[in-house]
Motif scaffolding. Sequence first.
Motif, short mmCIF file in Angstrom:
data_model
loop_
_atom_site.label_atom_id
_atom_site.label_comp_id
_atom_site.label_asym_id
_atom_site.label_seq_id
_atom_site.Cartn_x
_atom_site.Cartn_y
_atom_site.Cartn_z
N LEU A 1 -5.63 18.57 -0.14
CA LEU A 1 -4.60 17.60 0.27
C LEU A 1 -4.85 17.58 1.78
O LEU A 1 -4.68 18.75 2.55
CB LEU A 1 -3.10 17.99 0.07
N SER A 2 -5.35 16.31 2.26
CA SER A 2 -5.79 16.37 3.80
C SER A 2 -5.70 15.02 4.35
O SER A 2 -5.79 14.01 3.54
CB SER A 2 -7.28 16.75 4.05
N PRO A 3 -5.36 14.42 5.66
CA PRO A 3 -5.22 13.43 6.18
C PRO A 3 -6.78 12.59 6.15
O PRO A 3 -6.65 11.43 6.19
CB PRO A 3 -4.90 13.51 7.70
N ILE B 1 -7.69 14.32 -0.94
CA ILE B 1 -6.67 13.23 -1.18
C ILE B 1 -5.43 13.03 -0.12
O ILE B 1 -5.09 14.28 0.12
CB ILE B 1 -5.94 13.34 -2.41
N SER B 2 -5.23 12.19 0.44
CA SER B 2 -4.05 12.03 1.46
C SER B 2 -2.81 11.25 0.81
O SER B 2 -3.10 10.35 -0.18
CB SER B 2 -4.58 11.05 2.82
N ILE B 3 -1.71 11.70 1.20
CA ILE B 3 -0.71 11.21 0.58
C ILE B 3 0.10 10.05 1.73
O ILE B 3 0.95 9.12 1.36
CB ILE B 3 0.70 11.77 0.38
N GLY B 4 -0.62 9.68 2.80
CA GLY B 4 -0.41 8.57 3.72
C GLY B 4 -0.99 8.78 4.97
O GLY B 4 -1.30 9.99 5.42
N ASP B 5 -1.14 8.13 6.26
CA ASP B 5 -1.68 8.14 7.44
C ASP B 5 -0.58 8.59 8.33
O ASP B 5 -0.40 7.86 9.33
CB ASP B 5 -2.26 6.71 7.64
N TYR B 6 -0.40 9.89 8.30
CA TYR B 6 0.37 10.50 9.18
C TYR B 6 0.12 12.07 9.01
O TYR B 6 -0.47 12.54 7.86
CB TYR B 6 1.83 10.54 8.56
N VAL B 7 0.46 12.81 9.99
CA VAL B 7 0.10 14.29 10.00
C VAL B 7 1.29 15.20 9.61
O VAL B 7 2.50 14.87 10.29
CB VAL B 7 -0.56 14.56 11.31
N LEU B 8 1.01 16.01 8.62
CA LEU B 8 2.19 16.95 8.07
C LEU B 8 2.07 18.27 8.62
O LEU B 8 0.93 18.38 9.28
CB LEU B 8 2.35 16.85 6.49
N SER B 9 2.81 18.98 8.57
CA SER B 9 2.74 20.45 9.03
C SER B 9 1.48 21.28 8.11
O SER B 9 1.14 22.43 8.25
CB SER B 9 3.77 21.29 8.91
N GLY B 10 1.70 20.75 7.06
CA GLY B 10 0.72 21.39 5.78
C GLY B 10 0.47 20.37 4.58
O GLY B 10 0.96 19.54 4.39
N GLY B 11 -0.40 20.86 3.68
CA GLY B 11 -0.70 20.11 2.36
C GLY B 11 0.30 20.21 1.35
O GLY B 11 0.36 19.65 0.37
C1 LIG Z 1 -2.07 15.08 2.68
C2 LIG Z 1 -1.91 16.08 3.59
C3 LIG Z 1 -1.65 15.82 4.98
C4 LIG Z 1 -1.70 16.95 6.02
C5 LIG Z 1 -2.29 18.13 5.70
N1 LIG Z 1 -2.07 18.96 6.89
C6 LIG Z 1 -1.53 18.05 7.77
N2 LIG Z 1 -1.40 16.77 7.21
C7 LIG Z 1 -1.24 14.54 5.35
C8 LIG Z 1 -1.26 13.49 4.30
N3 LIG Z 1 -1.77 13.73 3.27
#
Ligand SMILES: c1cc(-c2cnc[nH]2)ccn1
Length: 247
Positions: free
Chosen positions: A87-89, A131-141
């Motif tokens: 899971l990553s941006p 795979i990304s769940i959206g174009d924003y940065v989260l604290s983790g996957g």
């Molecule tokens: C999936 C993961 C992330 C993410 C993982 N670590 C920081 N942002 C953001 C969007 N989709």
Amino acid sequence: MRVDVISLFPEFLAQSAALGVVGRAQERGLLELHGWNPRDYAEGNYRRVDDRPFGGGPGMVMLIEPLRAALAAARAADPQPAPLIYLSPQGRPLSQAKVRELAALPRMILLCGRYEGVDERFIASEVDEEISIGDYVLSGGELGAAVIIDAVTRLQEGALNDAESAVQDSFEGDGLLDCPHYSHPASHALGNVPEVLRSGNHAAIARWRRQQSLLRTALRRPDLLDEAGLGKADRKLLAEAVAGLEI
Ligand SMILES: c1cc(-c2cnc[nH]2)ccn1
């Protein structure tokens, strides 16, 4: 379906997976969730799982070896092969089509990064798909993993009751945005329920709902409309709705 999650915070997913459809699917034996914490496999007094990035810069990078050991333990726990999904941006955007593809697998392993991410050598060597769940940065996957687990679980046979299946079908069926929904009271200071929905004329209601889905999709997500490949009747219905807009 079996889902293994590699995460420094397995308790996060355990809590979110204990509720609702996912919790019920586990009780029904439709879903097996297993957490693997790289910290349990980290060496040394401090059990390091991360370190500073070469080249300088902010943040920390997750180290290769604890991840490799956690992945090896996950793979050793079950003979079923499984793709490793990170899971990553930087990943491809999650879509319902991708959810359907994942839901058909017997097993998958989800990798949740923290900090600045994961050493690129581990990604290049072990990750099958990002795979990304959206174009924003989260604290983790972990939130991304929870989204994927929820979405694929809803597609497991027997996971949803009839009402939930209807909701799933209404959204998933044709790739359009859902129509507006109303309930009691019929008249309210905020407005009244559209007359057609109270007419009892099921053909007219179905037509109105389809038209509203088409109009909403055209106004809010024209990209989805292009993918939907509308037929002649839908294009006519949409044109009628657009003509009726007060601009
Ligand atoms: C999936 C993961 C992330 C993410 C993982 N670590 C920081 N942002 C953001 C969007 N989709």
